[in-house]
Design an enzyme around this catalytic site. Structure first.
Site, PDB file in Angstrom:
ATOM      1  N   GLU A 155    -103.429  35.889  36.131  1.00  0.00           N
ATOM      2  CA  GLU A 155    -104.640  35.835  36.938  1.00  0.00           C
ATOM      3  C   GLU A 155    -104.578  36.761  38.149  1.00  0.00           C
ATOM      4  O   GLU A 155    -105.612  37.241  38.607  1.00  0.00           O
ATOM      5  CB  GLU A 155    -104.877  34.399  37.421  1.00  0.00           C
ATOM      6  N   HIS A 156    -103.391  37.004  38.658  1.00  0.00           N
ATOM      7  CA  HIS A 156    -103.279  37.748  39.915  1.00  0.00           C
ATOM      8  C   HIS A 156    -102.400  38.987  39.793  1.00  0.00           C
ATOM      9  O   HIS A 156    -101.956  39.537  40.794  1.00  0.00           O
ATOM     10  CB  HIS A 156    -102.738  36.828  41.017  1.00  0.00           C
TER      11      HIS A 156
END
Length: 300
Positions: A155-156
């Site tokens: 996600e990051h």
């Protein structure tokens, strides 16, 4: 012309017609599989119960959500599930033919792979903690049970990170040298193609499966998009591509499709791709309550 020459009986003709009208979900030659994510809710039940349900052909534990930091720290977050009994549960799943993978990444911000060295360090940790490593100093939460694969749920991450290095290193290792089973290397991507978080890794061409998440993404707020599905399946023709769906409206902020819609409108489109793999369901907690997998299993 061939049908005229063969002159089939009326009964045979009707049988053939009914078979064709049955549609791709029930009459197709290829069949799909159901992958589920497990480990995000303590009340979802045990790993063993997920495998014993008979609903899934792969279970992915989530998440190893801290790594790549300095000083080096690793954390496996299974939402309060006890690791006691996980050795036997993992082996039970494998006995049933359900591989168990571990997912790295997740929704937190405590992970990154900024250098090749950090990627190789993560490989060492995974290998020695969950797979075939034999360092006596390694803490193995599941004892001598070996997991079956690694999933990337990023996600990051950024395009500059070194997940391609990790993927190549993982691909070099056969986790079960005795019976020749290879490590399952998978990724759970956002629906919009390409997903720069994991693109460099996927472009190595060594991933077995890609689970495309058609939910929790502004680009797929309404759920499945055939144009994006086509981009994923065309870009990675030798990788099995899965339709990722939430198991209930509560499981995701957007993208929920009820089972009937999935069966009627999505699967006939998805199954046209030669590398269609099946459906990924998020997640076991919500699936257990909605029986989403049970409602789609015979169609997948």
């Amino acid at each position: 012309m061939a049908l005229t020459l063969l002159r089939p009986s009326l009964a045979v003709s009707l049988a053939l017609l009914l078979t064709l009208l049955a549609g791709p979900a029930s009459a197709q030659g290829k069949t799909g599989q159901v992958t589920v994510f497990w480990g995000r809710h303590k009340d979802e039940g045990s790993l063993r119960s997920a495998c014993d349900s008979g609903l899934y052909t792969m279970v992915i534990m989530s998440f190893l959500d801290v790594y790549g930091t300095t000083p080096t720290t690793y954390n496996l977050d299974l939402s309060g599930h006890s690791v006691a009994g996980m050795n036997a549960a993992t082996k039970r799943c494998q006995f049933l033919g359900v591989p168990v993978s571990i997912s790295i990444g997740g929704f937190g911000s405590g992970y990154s792979l900024p250098t090749n060295q950090s990627a190789l360090a993560l490989f060492d940790h995974l290998w020695n903690t969950y797979f075939g490593g034999n360092l006596t100093s390694a803490l193995r939460p599941f004892g001598d049970a070996w997991l079956d694969g690694v999933d990337m749920f990023l996600e990051h991450a950024t395009a500059a990170e070194h997940y391609d290095t990790l993927a190549v290193e993982l691909s070099k290792h056969n986790i079960r040298a005795g019976d020749g089973k290879l490590l399952h290397l998978t990724a759970a991507t956002h629906c919009k193609f390409p997903d720069d978080r994991v693109k460099e890794a996927l472009d190595t061409g060594i991933f077995e499966r890609i689970h495309v998440r058609f939910y929790d993404d502004p680009d797929c707020a309404a759920g499945f998009r055939g144009d994006e599905w086509g981009r994923w399946t065309n870009a990675y023709p030798f990788t099995k591509i899965y339709v990722g769906v939430p198991a209930s409206p509560q499981a995701a902020a957007s993208g929920y499709m009820d089972p009937a819609t999935l069966r009627r409108a999505v699967l006939p489109v998805a199954q046209k791709a030669s590398n269609y793999g099946g459906v990924m369901v998020w997640d076991r907690y919500f699936d257990k309550r909605s029986n989403y997998s049970g409602a789609i299993k015979n169609w997948v």
